[in-house]
Enzyme design. Structure first.
Site, mmCIF file in Angstrom:
data_model
loop_
_atom_site.group_PDB
_atom_site.id
_atom_site.type_symbol
_atom_site.label_atom_id
_atom_site.label_comp_id
_atom_site.label_asym_id
_atom_site.label_seq_id
_atom_site.Cartn_x
_atom_site.Cartn_y
_atom_site.Cartn_z
ATOM 1 N N GLU A 298 33.990 41.747 45.245
ATOM 2 C CA GLU A 298 33.463 40.950 46.344
ATOM 3 C C GLU A 298 33.184 41.827 47.565
ATOM 4 O O GLU A 298 32.514 41.407 48.491
ATOM 5 C CB GLU A 298 34.408 39.786 46.696
ATOM 6 C CG GLU A 298 35.787 40.182 47.130
ATOM 7 C CD GLU A 298 36.791 40.314 45.970
ATOM 8 O OE1 GLU A 298 37.979 40.188 46.254
ATOM 9 O OE2 GLU A 298 36.399 40.574 44.823
ATOM 10 N N ARG B 15 48.148 46.124 40.185
ATOM 11 C CA ARG B 15 49.009 44.935 40.204
ATOM 12 C C ARG B 15 49.034 44.211 38.869
ATOM 13 O O ARG B 15 50.032 43.585 38.526
ATOM 14 C CB ARG B 15 48.617 44.007 41.355
ATOM 15 C CG ARG B 15 48.944 44.604 42.723
ATOM 16 C CD ARG B 15 48.490 43.730 43.872
ATOM 17 N NE ARG B 15 47.069 43.432 43.832
ATOM 18 C CZ ARG B 15 46.104 44.202 44.332
ATOM 19 N NH1 ARG B 15 46.433 45.344 44.913
ATOM 20 N NH2 ARG B 15 44.846 43.847 44.255
#
Length: 192
Positions: free
Chosen positions: A117, A80
């Protein structure tokens, strides 16, 4: 006025002519719960991509933030980040260097492992992507924990690039990703 200054003045006029998107950017971004795994909210920027006015606003605003910083190379992360990084590089008259997952680049690479994460991963960059002393800007869609961006800063430093800043469409403030970037100036368009 030199050609670069003329180009940036023209770009600023185009930003002013377009104005802001018809809707607030946060209302355009889609929140997808439990993706890529349970307990994680994913902020989907693809609705911005299909809204021409919103996309132009994001690209123009981010490029304008760095317009007077003499950027030589824009570095973006797969995938992205590429959507914004190449357009911003074009607007700045800068080159573009991709950061990809292992095995995707055809030439000799530098490699860095990082923590997400939700796990770990590795990124690579061509060894000749940045020349010593070049002024580099990092662009990605989201700053979460900062693990990916920190790995990219290490790749740039291996090539003796000068990191001028890092910019993100979205910053997840609770995850404190800025801390992982140390003294790298961080710009984010939207904060959650």
């Amino acid at each position: 006025m030199n050609p670069g200054e003329r180009k940036m003045t023209e770009g600023k006029r185009q930003i002013a002519a377009r104005g802001k998107p018809a809707k607030d950017l946060k209302s355009i971004i889609r929140t997808v719960p439990d993706f890529p795994k349970e307990g994680i909210n994913f902020y989907d920027i693809t609705p911005i991509l299909k809204d021409g006015r919103a996309l132009a606003y994001v690209i123009d605003t981010m490029a304008d933030h760095f317009s007077n910083m003499n950027i030589d190379i824009v570095v973006s992360m797969e995938a992205r980040g590429f959507l914004f990084g190449t357009a911003i590089a074009y607007k700045l008259g800068a080159g573009f260097a991709p950061v990809r997952k292992p095995g995707k680049l055809p030439w000799d690479t530098h490699k860095e492992e990082y923590t997400l994460e939700y796990g770990t991963d590795t990124v690579e960059m061509h060894q000749d992507a940045i020349q010593s002393g070049q002024r580099v800007m990092i662009i990605d869609d989201v700053l979460a924990t900062g693990g990916t961006a920190k790995a990219v800063t290490r790749l740039i430093k291996k090539m003796n690039g000068k990191i001028i800043g890092a910019a993100f469409v979205i910053e997840l403030l609770a995850l404190k990703g800025r801390k992982n970037l140390g003294d790298v100036p961080v710009y984010s368009l939207l904060q959650y």
